[in-house]
Design a protein around this motif. Structure first.
Motif, PDB file in Angstrom:
ATOM      1  N   LEU A 148      30.693  23.402  10.161  1.00  0.00           N
ATOM      2  CA  LEU A 148      31.149  24.603  11.008  1.00  0.00           C
ATOM      3  C   LEU A 148      32.016  25.609  10.203  1.00  0.00           C
ATOM      4  N   TYR A 149      32.874  25.067   9.086  1.00  0.00           N
ATOM      5  CA  TYR A 149      33.970  25.710   8.410  1.00  0.00           C
ATOM      6  C   TYR A 149      33.911  25.203   6.857  1.00  0.00           C
ATOM      7  N   ARG A 150      34.555  25.976   6.059  1.00  0.00           N
ATOM      8  CA  ARG A 150      34.347  25.496   4.587  1.00  0.00           C
ATOM      9  C   ARG A 150      35.310  24.252   4.279  1.00  0.00           C
ATOM     10  N   GLU A 151      36.394  24.117   4.816  1.00  0.00           N
ATOM     11  CA  GLU A 151      37.120  22.877   4.743  1.00  0.00           C
ATOM     12  C   GLU A 151      36.447  21.628   4.953  1.00  0.00           C
ATOM     13  N   GLY A 152      35.979  21.695   6.107  1.00  0.00           N
ATOM     14  CA  GLY A 152      35.086  20.570   6.178  1.00  0.00           C
ATOM     15  C   GLY A 152      34.186  20.113   5.490  1.00  0.00           C
ATOM     16  N   ALA A 153      33.308  21.151   5.012  1.00  0.00           N
ATOM     17  CA  ALA A 153      32.354  20.990   4.120  1.00  0.00           C
ATOM     18  C   ALA A 153      32.833  20.266   2.688  1.00  0.00           C
ATOM     19  N   ALA A 154      34.147  20.991   2.325  1.00  0.00           N
ATOM     20  CA  ALA A 154      34.690  20.451   1.123  1.00  0.00           C
ATOM     21  C   ALA A 154      35.304  19.158   0.849  1.00  0.00           C
ATOM     22  N   ARG A 155      35.327  18.640   2.367  1.00  0.00           N
ATOM     23  CA  ARG A 155      36.143  17.288   2.392  1.00  0.00           C
ATOM     24  C   ARG A 155      35.075  16.115   2.471  1.00  0.00           C
TER      25      ARG A 155
END
Length: 684
Positions: free
Chosen positions: A444-451
């Motif tokens: 849903l958001y970029r921070e989650g995808a990066a982690r």
């Protein structure tokens, strides 16, 4: 010696009778010899008149044919006057006994219709209208060239105006299609729309017709097509399954049945290749439903890793390697109890081999979470389901796994560790092959995808390899604040977000509006929103004489949007109170951003929601704080709502927006609001 009178009379009668065959022979000879000469003479007498009716095409419109001593005149005259002139000139001839007129007048045909019908193996009938601009013989020559050699024409088409451009090309195209149709086949034209009907001669002819109709002449379109496939003596349908994909072979009674088989094969192939070798043909027993047979064949195909499901000679058989040991009794039961009407049970020859590789997958979509593949036992299945269900709000968990030996010993640990990661995605899949785990999808958001890759590496048991490929679904940022504010107001227009009395749980009526706000937050990075939870209306005094409370009997207010340009946000506080509320909103936003930065917003939101629900439940049971104790209620009076109910309601809305994709710094709880709907305030 003279003969008796009776005998003499008999001889005279016999003599006349003996002469009749000779007279008949003489008459027949004269007719056969003279009739053609008479017909030729009659046609020769009118030839000059016919030649005088030649048009711009070079062909005369008048056609003459002798019928005995009669002369038949056919054709289409340009107008009434010319027809009368020709008939009067024919009547002046000496040879014909009479003139039989079949003359018409050239008219405009609307719609312009023409048809060619196969009336025999080597005969084609033409009917309807033909263009007056094209001579009959010229058009017949064009059509004959498109037919098989030796095919004759019976042309009764009449000249008319109004033909579409390039009519001759369309007529030749249609006539050529009749070569693949049996007797009774019809090819027709109506203005610029072509149609075809009949029964194909054989399978190659049917396929050739389908291919030809996909490329009609320029300027024309294909309309109604009703071509029956040919009938075959040995009807067969087969599904061949392998590691590469699925091959369809045999026959399908219609195009719709063929499409149904292709859809089923695509779904069963699960990303593998689908090779279509099906041909259209009839021959299936009318008592058997084609689509039911196709569905049954693919139900059997689900039970094999590789092999064939074949319908032939009225029976279905299945052979090959089963997907697991459970598939053997499943196939026997399906063959015994699940066959369509009219289908006989054939051979079931399956071999159970160890699963290699051992595969299982968890697929997360917006509608459901689905488990497929194999698990070693029921305990592992329950462990995986228990890891998924608490992390889902509305989505059901669909379990399609089967039990089979050969799994890695720590498969349950790996799946339980991967479950939170896949449920945090908007759309994604966890795929396991032996001890290799792959996570793909959209966050849903970029921070989650990066982690996600780091979290996956930390969660997997020792000896496992993991790969994560997660992208962010964030929409392109929109940098126009004015547009964002306009869209914000539009998203809330007409919304009526009321909590149930005493409750802090979102109802389904909240979801569309909150989803729209979250989507807007992702496209407007500068958007800042404060959410004010409403209080419950004041309860009326518990006395019979008491009047209604201020909020009782008043229609619910619509959801309010507070504008930062106006000081009266939510409940119109005094200036000092307003400054305090603004600082409270900003401080709450900062604190929320720090707390949520440690983990994914969705996991934290769910855990906090549970904690706050428990808090609300506890608050209802604990006595009020000193100085805030309420008057003692009668024993039958309901519990009062918790004092912090507006804050619990605001937090429920905030958590939903965060889970739907809004960033922690974009949304926070605002000051408590009065009774009514939820209030949203845009912050500077």
């Amino acid at each position: 010696m003279p003969l008796p009178e009776t005998l003499a009379q008999g001889l005279r009668s016999a003599g006349w009778l003996a002469g009749l065959p000779a007279l008949a022979l003489i008459w027949a000879s004269a007719t056969l010899y003279a009739a053609p000469r008479i017909a030729d003479g009659l046609e020769a007498e009118g030839a000059a008149i016919a030649a005088g009716t030649a048009t711009a095409t070079g062909e005369p419109w008048l056609r003459l044919e002798a019928s005995g001593r009669d002369l038949v005149a056919a054709g289409e005259a340009p107008d009434v006057a010319e027809r009368a002139t020709v008939l009067s000139r024919l009547a002046a001839l000496d040879g014909p006994r009479r003139i039989v007129s079949e003359l018409g007048i050239v008219e405009t045909a609307a719609p312009f219709q023409w048809a060619a019908i196969r009336t025999g193996q080597n005969r084609i009938a033409l009917e309807g209208s033909r263009p007056v601009e094209i001579g009959r013989r010229a058009l017949e020559a064009r059509i004959t060239g498109a037919l098989n050699p030796g095919t004759g024409l019976d042309d009764t088409a009449r000249a008319a105006r109004g033909a579409p451009p390039d009519f001759a090309s369309a007529a030749a195209f249609l006539a050529a299609r009749l070569s693949g149709l049996a007797k009774g086949g019809r090819a027709a034209l109506s203005d610029t729309v072509l149609s075809l009907s009949g029964e194909a001669l054989d399978v190659p002819a049917y396929e050739a017709l389908r291919a030809a109709l996909s490329d009609p002449p320029e300027g024309f379109s294909v309309g109604r097509v009703e071509i029956l496939p040919p009938r075959v003596a040995a009807y067969r349908f087969a599904v061949e399954k392998s590691a590469r994909g699925i091959v369809l072979d045999g026959f399908a009674p219609s195009a719709a049945d063929r499409e149904a088989a292709l859809r089923a094969a695509t779904e069963a192939a699960a990303g593998g290749t689908v090779e279509d070798r099906l041909l259209a043909a009839r021959g299936l027993d009318p008592a058997i439903d084609p689509k039911g047979l196709i569905a049954f064949a693919f139900r059997l195909a689900e039970l094999i890793q590789s092999g064939q499901v074949v319908f032939q000679d009225g029976a279905v058989s299945v052979t090959g390697d089963a997907i697991d040991g459970q598939a053997l009794p499943d196939a026997e039961a399906l063959m015994r109890d699940g066959r369509p009407a009219g289908v006989a049970a054939g051979r079931v020859a399956l071999t159970a081999r160890p699963l290699s590789p051992y595969r299982v997958a968890i697929r997360r979509t917006a509608d459901a979470v689905t488990l497929t593949g194999h698990l070693p036992d029921a305990a592992t299945r329950e462990r995986v389901l228990a890891a998924l269900r608490p992390r889902l709000f509305r989505e059901p968990v669909i379990d399609r796994t089967r039990l089979a030996d050969g799994a890695p010993p720590d498969l349950g640990d790996a799946l339980a560790a991967a479950a939170p990661l896949v449920t945090n995605l908007a759309d994604g899949t966890v795929s396991v092959s032996d001890r290799a785990l792959t996570l793909t999808g959209e966050s849903l958001y970029r921070e989650g995808a990066a982690r996600t890759p780091d979290r996956l590496a930390e969660a997997l048991p020792p000896g496992w390899t993991g790969r994560a490929s997660v992208t962010a679904r964030d929409a392109a940022e929109r940098r126009d604040p004015a547009t964002c504010r306009t869209d914000f107001a539009a998203a809330l227009a007409g919304a009526d977000l009321h909590f149930p009395a005493g409750g802090a749980v979102l109802t389904p009526a909240f979801y569309p509006t909150l989803d729209a706000l979250a989507a807007l937050a992702k496209t407007c990075p500068s958007l800042r929103v404060a959410v004010s939870g409403p209080a419950d209306p004041v309860r009326p005094p518990a006395t019979p004489a008491a009047g209604p409370s201020p909020g009782e009997g008043v229609a619910a207010e619509p959801t309010r949007v507070a504008d930062t340009a106006k000081p009266e946000v939510a409940a119109k506080p005094a200036p000092a109170a307003q400054d305090t509320a603004t600082h409270t909103v900003k401080d709450a936003a900062k604190d929320a951003a720090k707390d949520r930065g440690k983990d994914a917003a969705k996991d934290r939101g769910k855990d906090r929601g549970k904690a706050e629900t428990g808090k609300a439940s506890t608050a209802r049971k604990e006595p009020a704080a000193p100085g805030k104790a309420a008057a003692k209620k009668p024993a039958e009076a309901p519990d009062e709502p918790p004092a912090d109910l507006p804050r619990l309601r605001a937090q429920a809305v905030v958590e939903y927006l965060l889970q739907a994709g809004a960033r922690p710094d974009q949304v926070a709880a605002g000051p408590d609001g009065p009774a009514g709907p939820v209030v949203f305030a845009l912050l500077p």
